[in-house]
Scaffold this active site. Structure first.
Site, mmCIF file in Angstrom:
data_model
loop_
_atom_site.group_PDB
_atom_site.id
_atom_site.type_symbol
_atom_site.label_atom_id
_atom_site.label_comp_id
_atom_site.label_asym_id
_atom_site.label_seq_id
_atom_site.Cartn_x
_atom_site.Cartn_y
_atom_site.Cartn_z
ATOM 1 N N ASP A 10 0.809 -1.219 0.000
ATOM 2 C CA ASP A 10 0.000 0.000 0.000
ATOM 3 C C ASP A 10 0.841 1.267 0.000
ATOM 4 O O ASP A 10 2.051 1.230 0.240
ATOM 5 C CB ASP A 10 -0.950 -0.013 1.215
ATOM 6 C CG ASP A 10 -0.281 -0.550 2.479
ATOM 7 O OD1 ASP A 10 0.960 -0.507 2.569
ATOM 8 O OD2 ASP A 10 -0.993 -1.018 3.369
ATOM 9 N N HIS B 227 -6.954 -5.297 10.279
ATOM 10 C CA HIS B 227 -6.744 -5.049 8.846
ATOM 11 C C HIS B 227 -5.460 -5.700 8.330
ATOM 12 O O HIS B 227 -4.525 -5.962 9.094
ATOM 13 C CB HIS B 227 -6.785 -3.539 8.514
ATOM 14 C CG HIS B 227 -5.589 -2.735 8.921
ATOM 15 N ND1 HIS B 227 -5.646 -1.378 9.154
ATOM 16 C CD2 HIS B 227 -4.286 -3.073 9.122
ATOM 17 C CE1 HIS B 227 -4.456 -0.923 9.467
ATOM 18 N NE2 HIS B 227 -3.610 -1.931 9.459
ATOM 19 N N ASN C 159 -7.104 -3.435 14.508
ATOM 20 C CA ASN C 159 -8.509 -3.666 14.121
ATOM 21 C C ASN C 159 -8.645 -4.847 13.157
ATOM 22 O O ASN C 159 -9.698 -5.063 12.580
ATOM 23 C CB ASN C 159 -9.103 -2.402 13.481
ATOM 24 C CG ASN C 159 -8.412 -2.035 12.171
ATOM 25 O OD1 ASN C 159 -7.475 -2.699 11.746
ATOM 26 N ND2 ASN C 159 -8.870 -0.969 11.535
ATOM 27 N N GLU D 265 -9.538 -2.212 5.538
ATOM 28 C CA GLU D 265 -10.128 -1.980 6.850
ATOM 29 C C GLU D 265 -11.348 -2.882 7.046
ATOM 30 O O GLU D 265 -11.885 -3.427 6.074
ATOM 31 C CB GLU D 265 -10.543 -0.503 6.957
ATOM 32 C CG GLU D 265 -9.392 0.483 6.759
ATOM 33 C CD GLU D 265 -8.405 0.520 7.922
ATOM 34 O OE1 GLU D 265 -8.271 -0.477 8.661
ATOM 35 O OE2 GLU D 265 -7.750 1.563 8.082
#
Ligand code: F6R
Length: 270
Positions: A67, A141, A139, A146
């Site tokens: 990314d 990811h 979280n 996400e």
């Protein structure tokens, strides 16, 4: 899934470096998928050490990063291109032309869409990713996929979650613009890799690690998509393993794996 629980974060880095070294031994021109963030830094340090000791060569390696932020230039000190240059590429013999980070510093939505399509195409033209290194967000990811990301998603623009923006605040000055968008490989893109190598260290990852391994397959925990991959290695330290209910079984299974490897019977961990 192969789940390896090791005493410390530095053991995780050593173990992961062995897997990368093994991959390069089998195939010198491997296509590696790379991650940024704090977790893989110790692995990259170990790879640099082994390169300097002439145990490894990256001469023929091609790499694709997961990314890149949208909204900051590639030369910004927090861009993922800068991160990769400063933590790995400048210290090994990889051909910089063979390193790819999503091109995300683009002015229009259409330009970003085209960039995402080009990235997928480049990965395919390189023959696909042999070994993809991954971290995991608190979280759940992977990449910047996400919670609620499609499990079939491809490279695209994603809005970062509040939790991710908060977790990455530490890298930006208080008065500085912090990106809230990114161009990221999709979960489908990641799952196409031939081998996934996810690293997690520290107690703040324990809950996400449990959800990834022992929770249901769910878009709410993007890393749970690894449950659908036939060749996923999850290498974690004791702190990140703290909430696993089958911890003893994973350790027992790993011991069996070593024994089976000695007898030439292979492994049963997938
Ligand atoms: C980085 C990336 C992210 C990180 C994750 C964990 O390229 O794709 O998914 O792997 O946010 O980051 P750290 O290792 O900083 O906890």
């Amino acid at each position: 899934m192969r789940i390896v629980i090791l005493p410390s974060a530095s053991d995780v880095a050593q173990f992961a470096a062995d897997i990368v070294a093994n991959q390069l031994e089998i195939k010198a021109d491997s296509v590696l998928g790379l991650a940024t963030g704090s977790t893989p830094v110790a692995l990259y340090d170990e790879l640099i050490t082994r390169y300097q000791a002439e145990q490894l060569s990256f001469k023929e390696v091609v790499s694709f990063n997961l990314d890149e932020y949208i909204g900051i230039s590639v030369t910004h000190n927090q861009s993922y291109r800068t991160f990769m240059n400063q933590h790995l590429f400048e210290f090994i013999n990889i051909d910089i032309q063979n390193t790819h980070v999503p091109e995300a510093n683009l002015p229009t939505k259409q330009a970003l869409l085209n960039s995402a399509v080009r990235y997928e195409k480049s990965i395919a033209e390189a023959g696909g990713i042999d070994l993809q290194i991954l971290g995991i967000g608190i979280n759940g990811h992977i990449g910047f996929n996400e919670p609620s990301s499609s499990l079939a998603s491809r490279t695209r623009v994603k809005t970062l979650s509040q939790s991710t923006i908060e977790a990455n605040k530490r890298f930006f000055n208080e008065d500085e613009f912090q990106p809230y968008l990114a161009l990221t490989m999709g979960i489908g893109t990641i799952l196409d890799s031939r081998h996934l190598l996810l690293l997690a260290t520290g107690e703040n990852k324990a809950s996400a690690v449990r959800a990834m391994i022992e929770g249901p397959l769910s878009a709410m925990v993007p890393a749970s998509a690894l449950q659908q991959h036939v060749n996923a290695s999850i290498i974690i330290d004791q702190a990140a393993a703290a909430q696993l209910s089958l911890k003893k079984y994973y350790q027992w299974s790993e011991r069996q794996r070593s024994m089976l490897a000695q007898t030439g019977l292979g492994s049963t961990n997938e």
